[in-house]
Design an enzyme around this catalytic site. Structure first.
Site, short mmCIF file in Angstrom:
data_model
loop_
_atom_site.label_atom_id
_atom_site.label_comp_id
_atom_site.label_asym_id
_atom_site.label_seq_id
_atom_site.Cartn_x
_atom_site.Cartn_y
_atom_site.Cartn_z
N ASP A 1 2.17 -2.98 6.95
CA ASP A 1 1.08 -2.91 5.99
C ASP A 1 -0.12 -2.31 6.74
OD1 ASP A 1 -0.63 -3.61 3.76
OD2 ASP A 1 -1.39 -5.23 5.05
N ASP B 1 -3.96 -2.22 5.33
CA ASP B 1 -5.24 -2.94 5.16
C ASP B 1 -5.08 -4.40 5.52
OD1 ASP B 1 -6.86 -0.78 4.18
OD2 ASP B 1 -5.68 -0.86 2.34
N GLU C 1 -7.06 -1.19 -10.10
CA GLU C 1 -6.66 -2.44 -10.76
C GLU C 1 -7.71 -3.52 -10.52
OE1 GLU C 1 -4.87 -0.50 -8.80
OE2 GLU C 1 -2.94 -0.09 -9.77
N HIS D 1 -13.41 5.11 -8.84
CA HIS D 1 -12.49 4.97 -7.72
C HIS D 1 -12.45 6.23 -6.85
CE1 HIS D 1 -8.58 4.24 -5.61
NE2 HIS D 1 -9.20 3.09 -5.43
N SER E 1 -4.18 4.56 -0.70
CA SER E 1 -3.70 5.94 -0.87
C SER E 1 -3.35 6.57 0.48
CB SER E 1 -4.79 6.77 -1.55
OG SER E 1 -5.92 6.80 -0.71
C1 XBP Z 1 -4.71 -3.80 0.13
C2 XBP Z 1 -5.32 -3.39 -1.12
C3 XBP Z 1 -5.90 -2.07 -1.27
C4 XBP Z 1 -7.30 -1.83 -0.82
C5 XBP Z 1 -7.96 -0.80 -1.71
O1 XBP Z 1 -3.34 -3.83 -0.10
O2 XBP Z 1 -5.19 -4.10 -2.08
O3 XBP Z 1 -5.91 -1.94 -2.64
O4 XBP Z 1 -8.04 -3.03 -0.89
O5 XBP Z 1 -7.23 0.36 -1.74
P1 XBP Z 1 -2.22 -4.02 1.00
P2 XBP Z 1 -7.47 1.49 -2.89
O6 XBP Z 1 -2.89 -4.23 2.32
O7 XBP Z 1 -1.48 -5.25 0.57
O8 XBP Z 1 -1.35 -2.81 0.95
O9 XBP Z 1 -8.87 1.36 -3.40
O10 XBP Z 1 -7.22 2.78 -2.19
O11 XBP Z 1 -6.47 1.23 -3.99
MG MG Z 2 -2.78 -5.95 3.56
#
Ligand code: XBP
Ligand code: MG
Length: 253
Positions: free
Chosen positions: A9, A11, A54, A81, A124
């Protein structure tokens, strides 16, 4: 069967980037003259919804504060966004972006020992590329596969992103370990049949990790010894790739 791939993963796992996402959302609201502010405690709640678009929609739903009618809402969310993504990329380029403890060590060990590396993320591809450029550009980490939020119909907690990575790697779930930081991530990986190691962070400390194989504070480095928060395995000090190989074997038994 043995470990063939680590699926990461992004983030919250590679980098504590949710603070940068939160800052980007708030900058966007200011630029658009919206009277909205996402503080840490609100953002912790909003993070239960994966994906930035979302999350924006969910916020407007619960606060009943959409500034447009339902027919124009999709377009409004999309334009917010796009702006948030541009600001996020700018913040990544100009600010400090640090990998979490131990991440670089494990990536280097995987690269050197021929364990494949892949990414399964909700964000993204552009965001991932900027983040990797800012953190690992000198390391020559050979990412085999990056599956992003744009590549799936149903984001985490659905398993689609992990199933796509498995399909593209041509591997069985039992040959892989997922590295995650959130309940949604663990749900996604475990629904795809993949054993998961969690490294918690401040936004996910109250998540339910009952489907995770093991929950750690982080992978540890010379300044931060790893703490085992749930599950059992004698990880000590710093987690090494060999520990993950051994852990997978014991987990599968
Ligand atoms: C983390 C997220 C992402 C970011 C925002 O998801 O939920 O949506 O917070 O990204 P994970 P975007 O670490 O579980 O993959 O604004 O680009 O959608
Ligand atoms: Mg995450």
């Amino acid at each position: 069967m043995g470990l063939k791939a680590l699926i990461w993963d992004v983030d919250g796992t590679l980098v504590d980037s949710e603070e940068i996402h939160r800052a980007a959302f708030n900058h966007t609201f200011t630029e658009r003259k919206l009277d909205w502010h996402w503080d840490r405690s609100l953002y912790a709640h909003l993070l239960r919804v994966t994906g930035g678009r979302e999350r924006l929609r969910h916020y407007m739903d619960i606060m009943d504060c959409a500034p447009t009618g339902p027919e124009a809402l999709d377009k409004f969310i999309l334009s917010l966004h796009i702006q948030k993504t541009a600001i996020y990329n700018h913040l990544l380029r100009v600010g400090p972006v640090r990998l979490r403890p131990g991440v670089k060590r494990i990536l280097r060990q995987a690269r050197d020992q021929g364990v494949l590396l892949a990414i399964a993320t909700t964000t993204s591809r552009r965001n991932v590329e900027t983040l990797l450029t800012r953190t690992l550009y000198r390391e020559g980490i050979p990412w085999e596969i990056v599956v992003s939020g744009e590549d799936v119909k149903r984001k985490k907690p659905f398993p689609e992103v992990y199933l796509k990575v498995l399909g593209q790697l041509g591997l069985e779930p039992g040959q892989c370990v997922a590295l995650e930081d959130s309940q949604n991530g663990v749900e996604s990986a475990s629904a795809a049949g993949i054993a998961t190691i969690v490294t918690k962070n401040c936004y996910t400390r109250d998540d339910d990790f009952s489907k995770a194989g093991i929950v750690l504070s982080h992978f540890g480095d010379k300044n931060h010894a790893v703490e085992i928060l749930a599950g059992s395995f004698p990880f000590e000090g710093e987690v090494q790739l060999d520990d993950i190989v051994d852990w997978l074997e014991s987990w599968r038994r």
